[in-house]
Design a protein around this motif. Structure first.
Motif, mmCIF file in Angstrom:
data_model
loop_
_atom_site.group_PDB
_atom_site.id
_atom_site.type_symbol
_atom_site.label_atom_id
_atom_site.label_comp_id
_atom_site.label_asym_id
_atom_site.label_seq_id
_atom_site.Cartn_x
_atom_site.Cartn_y
_atom_site.Cartn_z
ATOM 1 N N PHE A 167 0.818 -1.209 0.000
ATOM 2 C CA PHE A 167 0.000 0.000 0.000
ATOM 3 C C PHE A 167 0.858 1.268 0.000
ATOM 4 O O PHE A 167 0.482 2.272 -0.621
ATOM 5 N N MET A 179 0.678 4.168 -2.759
ATOM 6 C CA MET A 179 0.472 5.566 -2.399
ATOM 7 C C MET A 179 1.569 6.448 -2.986
ATOM 8 O O MET A 179 1.293 7.531 -3.523
ATOM 9 N N GLN A 180 2.821 5.975 -2.904
ATOM 10 C CA GLN A 180 3.928 6.753 -3.464
ATOM 11 C C GLN A 180 3.797 6.886 -4.971
ATOM 12 O O GLN A 180 4.084 7.952 -5.541
ATOM 13 N N LEU A 226 1.095 9.504 -5.672
ATOM 14 C CA LEU A 226 1.595 10.859 -5.414
ATOM 15 C C LEU A 226 2.592 11.288 -6.484
ATOM 16 O O LEU A 226 2.601 12.449 -6.918
#
Length: 467
Positions: A96, A100-101, A104
C-alpha cells in the motif's frame, strides 16, 4: 520444522506417547498441546511466537468485551480494526505504501513514506481468521467467551496453524473441552490420509514442480507455447496435490490427537462450474469468505447487480488475502467475474443441461478457466503472467503433434476421466480399511517408504504456508 521432516516425525512420535499417557486429564493434554504448538512456532521464529502471544491476549480481551456488550457496533468495529491492523502491519504495508507513493508521484509529488521492516509471522493469516470466527460468534451470542488457555490453544493448534484449514470457534473449542475422555479417532483412516499425503507431496507435487512448472514459470521466454501450456496444466495439478496433500496430512495428525478438522477439498476438478468449484476447493476458506465477508456485505439480498458486486468484492478480498500483489487481485477478480457470468448464464440456459456430453464439456471449460486464473496466482509479477499468456498464444497445429502435445492430451484426458479415477481410488481406500488393523501399518509403511525413495530429493514445501 517441516511436518514432512524426519525431525518432526521423531518428535511427534515421542509427543504422541507422552500425550496419550496423559489421557486421564484433558487439561494436561491441552497444556502439552499448547506447549508443542508454541514450540513449533518458535522453531520458525521467536518473533512469530511473540506476535502470536500478544495477539492471543488482545483477542481474549476483545472476547470478554464482546461478551459484556454483545452485538454492539463498536465491538464489530474493534474486531475489524484488529484484523486490518495486523494484516496491514505484517503483510500489506509495503504494497500500500508503494501504491500511495506511485499515486503521489503521478500527481507530481515526490515523497518517501516510511515502511517498517517486519517479517510475516508464521500462520498469521489463519489464526487471524480463527479469531474472527471466535469474536463474531461471541457478538452473535452463539457461544460464551473461552478461558485464556483454551483460546490460546484454539489459535495456536499446530496441525492447522501453518496453512489451515480455517477452523470455526464453536467446532474447535468444543473439542478442546470435550465432555468425555479423548480417544484416537479412526486410526486406519488417519494412517491412510498420511500415506496419501506422502504420495501427493513427495511424488506428485515435487515431481511436477521440478519437471513441468518451476523452470517454465521462471523463464517462459525460453520455452515453446506447448511447454508453457503444459506448465499451466502442471501447476493446476501441482497446487491441488500440494494443498490437498497438506490437508490430508494435518487431518491425519489431528485424528491421532483426538481432533476432527473441517473438510477442505472434495474433488475440485470434477466441478461443472465455478460455483461448484468453490464448493469443493479450499472449502473452509470459501465458507469463511461467504459467512464473514459476502453475507455481511449484503449477499444477494439487494438484487442481482448488488449481489454480483458483493461477490466480486468478496473474491477480491480472497485474492488479496493470499498476498499483497496485483497478481492475486487479478486472480480474485477473474473468479469474481467468472462467478457473476455463471450466475447470469443460469437465467438464460436450462440447469442442468441435458444434452449428451454437456457434463464433460462443462467440467473441461471450468478446469481451463481455473487453470487460466492460476497463471496470475503462480507468476511472480504481472509481466511474467503476460509473458506466459503471450507464449500460449503461439500454439500451433504442428506443435500439438509433438511429444509435448501428447502430454497435453494426456493432461486433458486426465481431467476428463477424473471422476472415474476418483471413484476407483475411493474403492481402493475402502478396501484397505477392511484389513485387520494389526496388519494395516505394515504394507502402508512399505508403500510410503518406496514412494519417498522414488521421489525427488529434499523435503517438499507447502504452498499455502506462505499465505
Amino acid at each position: 520444522m517441516s511436518f514432512l521432516s524426519i525431525e518432526f516425525g521423531l518428535s511427534f512420535t515421542l509427543f504422541f506417547v507422552l500425550y496419550w499417557s496423559l489421557c486421564w486429564s484433558v487439561r494436561l493434554q491441552n497444556a502439552l498441546l499448547l506447549a508443542a504448538s508454541y514450540g513449533l512456532v518458535a522453531s520458525f521464529s521467536l518473533n512469530s511466537l511473540y506476535v502470536l502471544l500478544g495477539y492471543t491476549v488482545l483477542v481474549y480481551l476483545l472476547g470478554r468485551l464482546s461478551e459484556r456488550y454483545p452485538g454492539r457496533r463498536f465491538s464489530y468495529l474493534l474486531v475489524l480494526l484488529l484484523v486490518l491492523a495486523c494484516f496491514y502491519l505484517f503483510k500489506y504495508q509495503e504494497f500500500f505504501v508503494a501504491g500511495m507513493q506511485g499515486a503521489l508521484a503521478s500527481a507530481g509529488i515526490d515523497v518517501s513514506l516510511p515502511v517498517l521492516q517486519v517479517l510475516v509471522p508464521i500462520g498469521l493469516s489463519f489464526y487471524t481468521f480463527h479469531s474472527v470466527s471466535y469474536l463474531v460468534s461471541i457478538n452473535r451470542r452463539e457461544m460464551p467467551s473461552a478461558s485464556l488457555p483454551d483460546l490460546a490453544l484454539y489459535l495456536a493448534f499446530f496441525p492447522s496453524l501453518v496453512a489451515g484449514p480455517v477452523n470455526r470457534a464453536a467446532h474447535m473449542l468444543a473439542q478442546i473441552r470435550p465432555q468425555a475422555i479423548r480417544q484416537v479417532l479412526e486410526p486406519q483412516r488417519a494412517l491412510g490420509l498420511i500415506a496419501l499425503a506422502v504420495v501427493k507431496l513427495f511424488f506428485c507435487s515435487a515431481w511436477l514442480a521440478s519437471e513441468w512448472v518451476d523452470p517454465v514459470f521462471e523463464t517462459p521466454g525460453g520455452y515453446s507455447p506447448e511447454q508453457i501450456l503444459l506448465s499451466v496444466y502442471g501447476y493446476s495439478f501441482l497446487i491441488y496435490f500440494n494443498f490437498s496433500g497438506y490437508t490430508n496430512l494435518v487431518t491425519g495428525i489431528a485424528l491421532f490427537l483426538g481432533f476432527r478438522l473441517p473438510d477442505n477439498f472434495n474433488a475440485p476438478y470434477a466441478a461443472h462450474n465455478l460455483k461448484e468449484f468453490w464448493g469443493r476447493w479450499h472449502i473452509s476458506l470459501s465458507l469463511f469468505i461467504r459467512d464473514y465477508v459476502y453475507i455481511p456485505l449484503g449477499g444477494n439480498r439487494r438484487g442481482v447487480w448488488r449481489g454480483n458486486l458483493n461477490m466480486l468484492l468478496a473474491m477480491l478480498i480472497s485474492g488479496l488475502w493470499h498476498g499483497a500483489s496485483i497478481n492475486f487481485i487479478i486472480w480474485g477478480a477473474l473468479h469474481g467475474i467468472g462467478l457473476a457470468l455463471y450466475k447470469a448464464s443460469t437465467y438464460v440456459l436450462p440447469q442442468p443441461m441435458r444434452w449428451p456430453g454437456a457434463g464433460l464439456v462443462a467440467r473441461l471449460l471450468t478446469f481451463h478457466y481455473v487453470a487460466f486464473a492460476w497463471i496470475f496466482f503462480r507468476a511472480t509479477t504481472l509481466g511474467d503472467a503476460m509473458d506466459m499468456l503471450a507464449g500460449i498464444g503461439g500454439l500451433s497445429i504442428e506443435g500439438l503433434f509433438s511429444a509435448t502435445g501428447l502430454l497435453l492430451l494426456v493432461s486433458v484426458l486426465y481431467v476428463a476421466a477424473y471422476p472415474q479415477l476418483l471413484a476407483l481410488l475411493r474403492q481402493l481406500s475402502a478396501a484397505t480399511t477392511r484389513l485387520p488393523w494389526q496388519f494395516y501399518p505394515i504394507p502402508l509403511g512399505v508403500f510410503v517408504s518406496l514412494v519417498i525413495f522414488a521421489s525427488q530429493s529434499g523435503v517438499p514445501g507447502f504452498i499455502y504456508a506462505s499465505f
